[in-house]
Enzyme design. Sequence first.
Site, PDB file in Angstrom:
ATOM      1  N   ASP A 160       3.208  -9.610  38.754  1.00  0.00           N
ATOM      2  CA  ASP A 160       1.747  -9.796  38.769  1.00  0.00           C
ATOM      3  C   ASP A 160       1.389 -10.992  39.652  1.00  0.00           C
ATOM      4  O   ASP A 160       0.412 -10.963  40.402  1.00  0.00           O
ATOM      5  CB  ASP A 160       1.247 -10.033  37.339  1.00  0.00           C
ATOM      6  CG  ASP A 160       1.806  -9.010  36.376  1.00  0.00           C
ATOM      7  OD1 ASP A 160       1.373  -7.859  36.436  1.00  0.00           O
ATOM      8  OD2 ASP A 160       2.715  -9.357  35.592  1.00  0.00           O
ATOM      9  N   HIS A 188       1.581  -9.111  30.163  1.00  0.00           N
ATOM     10  CA  HIS A 188       1.840  -8.217  31.296  1.00  0.00           C
ATOM     11  C   HIS A 188       1.229  -6.856  30.947  1.00  0.00           C
ATOM     12  O   HIS A 188       1.920  -5.922  30.522  1.00  0.00           O
ATOM     13  CB  HIS A 188       3.339  -8.078  31.569  1.00  0.00           C
ATOM     14  CG  HIS A 188       3.624  -7.023  32.604  1.00  0.00           C
ATOM     15  ND1 HIS A 188       3.246  -7.147  33.915  1.00  0.00           N
ATOM     16  CD2 HIS A 188       4.204  -5.798  32.504  1.00  0.00           C
ATOM     17  CE1 HIS A 188       3.581  -6.058  34.583  1.00  0.00           C
ATOM     18  NE2 HIS A 188       4.166  -5.220  33.745  1.00  0.00           N
TER      19      HIS A 188
HETATM   20  N1  LIG Z   1       7.411  -6.572  33.613  1.00  0.00           N
HETATM   21  C1  LIG Z   1       7.143  -5.910  34.710  1.00  0.00           C
HETATM   22  O1  LIG Z   1       6.517  -6.445  35.631  1.00  0.00           O
HETATM   23  C2  LIG Z   1       7.575  -4.482  34.902  1.00  0.00           C
HETATM   24  C3  LIG Z   1       7.384  -3.861  36.133  1.00  0.00           C
HETATM   25  C4  LIG Z   1       7.808  -2.549  36.318  1.00  0.00           C
HETATM   26  C5  LIG Z   1       8.389  -1.848  35.269  1.00  0.00           C
HETATM   27  N2  LIG Z   1       8.542  -2.483  34.072  1.00  0.00           N
HETATM   28  C6  LIG Z   1       9.187  -1.780  32.939  1.00  0.00           C
HETATM   29  O2  LIG Z   1      10.604  -1.798  33.145  1.00  0.00           O
HETATM   30  C7  LIG Z   1      11.199  -0.760  32.387  1.00  0.00           C
HETATM   31  C8  LIG Z   1      12.210   0.009  33.224  1.00  0.00           C
HETATM   32  O3  LIG Z   1      11.554   0.671  34.276  1.00  0.00           O
HETATM   33  P1  LIG Z   1      12.329   1.752  35.173  1.00  0.00           P
HETATM   34  O4  LIG Z   1      11.344   2.235  36.147  1.00  0.00           O
HETATM   35  O5  LIG Z   1      13.646   1.228  35.648  1.00  0.00           O
HETATM   36  O6  LIG Z   1      12.572   2.879  34.074  1.00  0.00           O
HETATM   37  P2  LIG Z   1      13.606   4.090  34.118  1.00  0.00           P
HETATM   38  O7  LIG Z   1      13.138   5.054  33.079  1.00  0.00           O
HETATM   39  O8  LIG Z   1      13.846   4.561  35.509  1.00  0.00           O
HETATM   40  O9  LIG Z   1      14.962   3.425  33.629  1.00  0.00           O
HETATM   41  C9  LIG Z   1      15.146   2.932  32.347  1.00  0.00           C
HETATM   42  C10 LIG Z   1      16.602   3.058  32.020  1.00  0.00           C
HETATM   43  O10 LIG Z   1      16.826   2.419  30.769  1.00  0.00           O
HETATM   44  C11 LIG Z   1      17.803   3.145  30.082  1.00  0.00           C
HETATM   45  N3  LIG Z   1      17.752   2.788  28.659  1.00  0.00           N
HETATM   46  C12 LIG Z   1      16.886   3.213  27.705  1.00  0.00           C
HETATM   47  N4  LIG Z   1      17.193   2.667  26.524  1.00  0.00           N
HETATM   48  C13 LIG Z   1      18.245   1.848  26.737  1.00  0.00           C
HETATM   49  C14 LIG Z   1      19.026   1.016  25.889  1.00  0.00           C
HETATM   50  N5  LIG Z   1      18.782   0.927  24.578  1.00  0.00           N
HETATM   51  N6  LIG Z   1      20.045   0.317  26.441  1.00  0.00           N
HETATM   52  C15 LIG Z   1      20.307   0.425  27.755  1.00  0.00           C
HETATM   53  N7  LIG Z   1      19.633   1.211  28.602  1.00  0.00           N
HETATM   54  C16 LIG Z   1      18.605   1.917  28.096  1.00  0.00           C
HETATM   55  C17 LIG Z   1      17.462   4.605  30.384  1.00  0.00           C
HETATM   56  O11 LIG Z   1      18.578   5.464  30.173  1.00  0.00           O
HETATM   57  C18 LIG Z   1      17.081   4.503  31.857  1.00  0.00           C
HETATM   58  O12 LIG Z   1      18.191   4.718  32.719  1.00  0.00           O
HETATM   59  C19 LIG Z   1      10.023   0.083  31.867  1.00  0.00           C
HETATM   60  O13 LIG Z   1       9.750  -0.325  30.541  1.00  0.00           O
HETATM   61  C20 LIG Z   1       8.884  -0.321  32.783  1.00  0.00           C
HETATM   62  O14 LIG Z   1       7.625  -0.112  32.175  1.00  0.00           O
HETATM   63  C21 LIG Z   1       8.155  -3.767  33.862  1.00  0.00           C
HETATM   64  O1  LIG Z   2       2.149  -0.913  34.700  1.00  0.00           O
HETATM   65  C1  LIG Z   2       3.154  -0.301  34.329  1.00  0.00           C
HETATM   66  O2  LIG Z   2       3.174   0.470  33.347  1.00  0.00           O
HETATM   67  C2  LIG Z   2       4.453  -0.492  35.082  1.00  0.00           C
HETATM   68  C3  LIG Z   2       4.777  -1.899  35.330  1.00  0.00           C
HETATM   69  O3  LIG Z   2       4.673  -2.709  34.203  1.00  0.00           O
HETATM   70  C4  LIG Z   2       4.039  -2.502  36.485  1.00  0.00           C
HETATM   71  O4  LIG Z   2       3.347  -3.497  36.317  1.00  0.00           O
HETATM   72  O5  LIG Z   2       4.181  -1.964  37.604  1.00  0.00           O
END
Ligand SMILES: NC(=O)c1ccc[n+]([C@@H]2O[C@H](COP(=O)([O-])OP(=O)(O)OC[C@H]3O[C@@H](n4cnc5c(N)ncnc54)[C@H](O)[C@@H]3O)[C@@H](O)[C@H]2O)c1
Ligand SMILES: O=C(O)C[C@H](O)C(=O)O
Length: 328
Positions: A160, A188
């Site tokens: 962000d 977030h």
């Molecule tokens: N904070 C931020 O700024 C931010 C930004 C983008 C995404 N995210 C979040 O990050 C997370 C991951 O995003 P992504 O696009 O890589 O998702 P994704 O679905 O591509 O990958 C998630 C992975 O986590 C694995 N997983 C699920 N439960 C698990 C566990 N208990 N132990 C280990 N692995 C496990 C799944 O098998 C999958 O491979 C999501 O929650 C998304 O919303 C946060």
């Molecule tokens: O906004 C979402 O759900 C995905 C991620 O946290 C982001 O900020 O890109």
Amino acid sequence: MSQAPVKVTVTGAAGQIGYALLFRIASGQMLGPDTPVALSMLEIPQGLKAAEGTAMELQDCAFPLLDSIQITDDATQAFDGTSVALLVGARPRGPGMERGDLLSANGGIFKPQGQALNAGAADDVRVLVVGNPANTNALIASSFAPDIPTTRFSAMTRLDHFRAVGQVAEKLGVPVSDVHKITIWGNHSATQYPDLFHAEVGGRSVADQVEQEWLEGTFIPTVAKRGAAIIDARGASSAASAANAAIMHVNTWVHGTPEGDWTSAAVPSDGSYGVPEGIFSSFPVTASGGEWSIVQGLEIDDFSRGRIDASVKELTEERDAVKALGLL
Ligand SMILES: NC(=O)c1ccc[n+]([C@@H]2O[C@H](COP(=O)([O-])OP(=O)(O)OC[C@H]3O[C@@H](n4cnc5c(N)ncnc54)[C@H](O)[C@@H]3O)[C@@H](O)[C@H]2O)c1
Ligand SMILES: O=C(O)C[C@H](O)C(=O)O
């Protein structure tokens, strides 16, 4: 290689962010060019095969800093001796799922991971929570790791922060390197408050260089809803930019913030700026000696106060919801 390898654990290693993250960690972009890395990849059983494929590609990069790769679905093994844990794997919100369902599903992930960190992580462990809802997942994990200082956990709002920097640079027609002291306050989520009143370009407040209408009507919603806009455009949530933010978050935590500037991270509140103690809220922070410090003494006007309070209210509601689920 001049020192012993540092164990770095990535959960959700076979996911989109994991794929964008692991190669950068292994190449030294997170911990620096002198620090060899022992990578541990934690996945659920269905994710192990894809994780093995990623490990083959990591090997095929022949990164000089990559000491070893562990792939496991056992959190105890993954966190044993780890110094940096990136908690990326989380349960995404599915159709018809309420926020409470999401918190409950993620409690099932972050509670055992907190316990496994508590049982086996290295004394110097630093934990970054990326998986959403990141702030509250950090609260859950840290509450199940009572032997690890709470301040060793933080949740990611660096993405962000960078989004806000990008928008300001574009608006004022300056390089991103000219934009300083941006702050993301709160959660977030779409309630976050990206603050331009303390941000500076050319030594002057950014708020004084833009119209209030742009700040309120364009800047804040663009940053706060950027995640949703990316999902809409890409058909998948942000991945490379999220991985970049995670790399930079840990890099800053370990190596410090530049003199005279700060960044944003969700850290456990010590009551600063009226944010209830204990919740993981985003603040302006500096880092030094591997510790975050909340920047003190900023003046908060009524506009900012209202925005911060609204996001903090959402965080206290999330905290209360997980408490009601027995997760705190
Ligand atoms: N904070 C931020 O700024 C931010 C930004 C983008 C995404 N995210 C979040 O990050 C997370 C991951 O995003 P992504 O696009 O890589 O998702 P994704 O679905 O591509 O990958 C998630 C992975 O986590 C694995 N997983 C699920 N439960 C698990 C566990 N208990 N132990 C280990 N692995 C496990 C799944 O098998 C999958 O491979 C999501 O929650 C998304 O919303 C946060
Ligand atoms: O906004 C979402 O759900 C995905 C991620 O946290 C982001 O900020 O890109």
